[in-house]
Design a protein around this motif. Structure first.
Motif, PDB file in Angstrom:
ATOM      1  N   ASP A  81      49.753  64.592  38.054  1.00 53.89           N
ATOM      2  CA  ASP A  81      49.239  64.235  36.737  1.00 53.89           C
ATOM      3  C   ASP A  81      50.010  65.018  35.676  1.00 53.89           C
ATOM      4  O   ASP A  81      49.483  65.903  35.001  1.00 53.89           O
ATOM      5  CB  ASP A  81      47.748  64.537  36.664  1.00 53.89           C
ATOM      6  N   PRO A 133      52.800  64.404  32.417  1.00 54.75           N
ATOM      7  CA  PRO A 133      53.437  63.392  31.560  1.00 54.75           C
ATOM      8  C   PRO A 133      54.954  63.488  31.627  1.00 54.75           C
ATOM      9  O   PRO A 133      55.514  64.567  31.799  1.00 54.75           O
ATOM     10  CB  PRO A 133      52.925  63.758  30.161  1.00 54.75           C
ATOM     11  N   CYS A 134      55.623  62.341  31.503  1.00 58.06           N
ATOM     12  CA  CYS A 134      57.086  62.366  31.419  1.00 58.06           C
ATOM     13  C   CYS A 134      57.485  62.808  30.019  1.00 58.06           C
ATOM     14  O   CYS A 134      57.104  62.172  29.027  1.00 58.06           O
ATOM     15  CB  CYS A 134      57.673  60.991  31.712  1.00 58.06           C
ATOM     16  N   CYS A 169      60.119  59.602  28.445  1.00 59.04           N
ATOM     17  CA  CYS A 169      59.792  58.206  28.126  1.00 59.04           C
ATOM     18  C   CYS A 169      58.336  57.973  27.737  1.00 59.04           C
ATOM     19  O   CYS A 169      58.031  56.992  27.057  1.00 59.04           O
ATOM     20  CB  CYS A 169      60.172  57.304  29.292  1.00 59.04           C
ATOM     21  N   ASN A 170      57.420  58.827  28.206  1.00 63.76           N
ATOM     22  CA  ASN A 170      55.985  58.660  27.913  1.00 63.76           C
ATOM     23  C   ASN A 170      55.471  57.266  28.267  1.00 63.76           C
ATOM     24  O   ASN A 170      54.576  56.731  27.611  1.00 63.76           O
ATOM     25  CB  ASN A 170      55.707  58.947  26.417  1.00 63.76           C
ATOM     26  N   GLN A 171      56.084  56.656  29.285  1.00 69.15           N
ATOM     27  CA  GLN A 171      55.685  55.307  29.684  1.00 69.15           C
ATOM     28  C   GLN A 171      54.673  55.375  30.820  1.00 69.15           C
ATOM     29  O   GLN A 171      54.407  56.424  31.392  1.00 69.15           O
ATOM     30  CB  GLN A 171      56.915  54.507  30.126  1.00 69.15           C
ATOM     31  N   SER A 172      54.130  54.188  31.142  1.00 67.98           N
ATOM     32  CA  SER A 172      53.278  54.100  32.316  1.00 67.98           C
ATOM     33  C   SER A 172      54.130  54.318  33.551  1.00 67.98           C
ATOM     34  O   SER A 172      55.358  54.302  33.494  1.00 67.98           O
ATOM     35  CB  SER A 172      52.607  52.725  32.370  1.00 67.98           C
ATOM     36  N   GLY A 173      53.495  54.488  34.674  1.00 67.83           N
ATOM     37  CA  GLY A 173      54.224  54.843  35.882  1.00 67.83           C
ATOM     38  C   GLY A 173      53.686  56.163  36.380  1.00 67.83           C
ATOM     39  O   GLY A 173      52.718  56.713  35.842  1.00 67.83           O
ATOM     40  N   VAL A 174      54.300  56.680  37.415  1.00 67.76           N
ATOM     41  CA  VAL A 174      53.810  57.920  37.995  1.00 67.76           C
ATOM     42  C   VAL A 174      54.922  58.947  38.044  1.00 67.76           C
ATOM     43  O   VAL A 174      56.109  58.625  37.982  1.00 67.76           O
ATOM     44  CB  VAL A 174      53.248  57.693  39.424  1.00 67.76           C
ATOM     45  N   ARG A 175      54.524  60.206  38.118  1.00 64.18           N
ATOM     46  CA  ARG A 175      55.459  61.302  38.263  1.00 64.18           C
ATOM     47  C   ARG A 175      55.272  61.876  39.667  1.00 64.18           C
ATOM     48  O   ARG A 175      54.156  62.233  40.058  1.00 64.18           O
ATOM     49  CB  ARG A 175      55.193  62.388  37.213  1.00 64.18           C
ATOM     50  N   CYS A 195      60.175  60.894  37.253  1.00 67.54           N
ATOM     51  CA  CYS A 195      59.395  59.825  36.646  1.00 67.54           C
ATOM     52  C   CYS A 195      59.755  58.486  37.303  1.00 67.54           C
ATOM     53  O   CYS A 195      60.936  58.143  37.391  1.00 67.54           O
ATOM     54  CB  CYS A 195      59.666  59.767  35.143  1.00 67.54           C
ATOM     55  N   ALA A 198      59.148  55.602  36.059  1.00 68.11           N
ATOM     56  CA  ALA A 198      59.478  54.609  35.035  1.00 68.11           C
ATOM     57  C   ALA A 198      60.930  54.720  34.572  1.00 68.11           C
ATOM     58  O   ALA A 198      61.665  53.740  34.558  1.00 68.11           O
ATOM     59  CB  ALA A 198      58.534  54.757  33.849  1.00 68.11           C
TER      60      ALA A 198
END
Length: 299
Positions: free
Chosen positions: A5, A7-8, A11-17, A35, A37
């Motif tokens: 959990d 954040p990227c 890009c701050n996009q949806s998807g997972v890290r 990331c 995304a």
């Protein structure tokens, strides 16, 4: 790879890290994430601005010495030690040099690269926070400032950033500034470590992992993600080229001993022809250690 959990920061996009590495040199509280995304690989958490400022002003030389580098050396010694590195970089830059060019280098240190470039262009300018190194460069006739803000209103035909971009906390924002400082048709030349280095991706060497991932490198680029970041910063044309700086002896030493310091160690057995072929194979498959990039602001 466990999902985290986190954040990227790019890009701050949806998807997972995905948490891909747990060990970061000199930062036990940090880990390495990728990331899904945008594919960027990054360290989290990173130093805050105050910690970062103190690190580069007072701790960086000692940090590099602990990692096997020379640390802060006397300016003349530093300049002489880097003559061969300047020639290596110059060979890649020559196709882009023109006699009327104004050139700016970020992180110019003692000016060893700008000194090599100077005969081929109209003017060279350096940016380096080390007062000692900047004074030495100025004595050699290479105008050097402490901060980019001192030349923010000037325009250049070529900007150089060798082993700088991986240290930037906001790379798109910073690279956008470079784009604005270029004349139409101007170039930005970058070198960064390749996150798909053979010792990381192909040999998957644990001892190298513990060395490679470090707190000073906030972002770790492949040729694909570096091109993506440059395009986000406004560069219309991006050309990435593979470069291999370390020889086969270095890789064998890592595989045998699990530590740095093997450069040229086995050249009495492994000749230059073999080394060149090994480098060619690594570059062909993008398993090389370095990415050289030319980004252009089109007219």
């Amino acid at each position: 790879m466990p999902i985290a959990d986190v954040p990227c920061p790019l890009c701050n996009q949806s998807g997972v890290r995905h948490r891909i590495v747990d060990t970061v040199w000199d930062a036990p509280e940090s880990a390495v994430y990728k990331c899904s995304a945008c594919e960027i690989v990054f360290v989290y958490p990173i130093m805050n601005p105050e910690e970062e400022k103190a690190f580069y002003e007072a701790q960086f030389a000692g940090y590099m010495k602990k990692r096997g580098g020379p640390g802060e050396t006397k300016p003349q010694e530093h300049f002489e030690q880097n003559r061969s590195e300047a020639e290596r970089r110059l060979a890649n830059l020559k196709p882009y040099l023109r006699s009327e060019m104004r050139v700016l280098e970020l992180g110019s240190s003692t000016g060893f690269l700008l000194a090599a470039i100077k005969p081929y262009v109209a003017a060279v300018t350096g940016i380096d926070p080390s007062q000692l190194y900047a004074e030495y460069a100025n004595q050699r006739g290479i105008k050097t400032y402490a901060d980019l803000s001192e030349v923010a209103e000037e325009r250049f035909d070529l900007i150089l950033a060798y082993y700088v971009v991986e240290h930037l906390r906001n790379p798109v924002e910073y690279l956008s500034r470079f784009h604005q400082m270029l004349n139409p048709g101007g170039h930005l030349a970058i070198e960064v470590p390749n996150v798909e280095d053979a010792l990381v991706k192909f040999y998957q060497l644990d001892s190298f992992d513990r060395f490679y991932w470090q707190k000073a490198h906030y972002f770790n680029y492949s040729h694909r993600t570096l091109a993506m970041v440059l395009k986000r910063a406004g560069f219309e044309s991006v050309k990435t080229m593979p470069e291999q700086r370390y020889d086969i002896s270095n890789h064998i030493h890592w595989l045998l001993k699990g530590e740095p310091g093997g450069k040229s160690k086995y050249t009495h057995v492994l000749d230059d022809k073999l080394n060149q072929e090994y480098a060619r194979c690594l570059k062909q498959h993008w398993l090389c250690d370095t990415i050289f990039t030319i980004a252009t602001q089109l007219k």
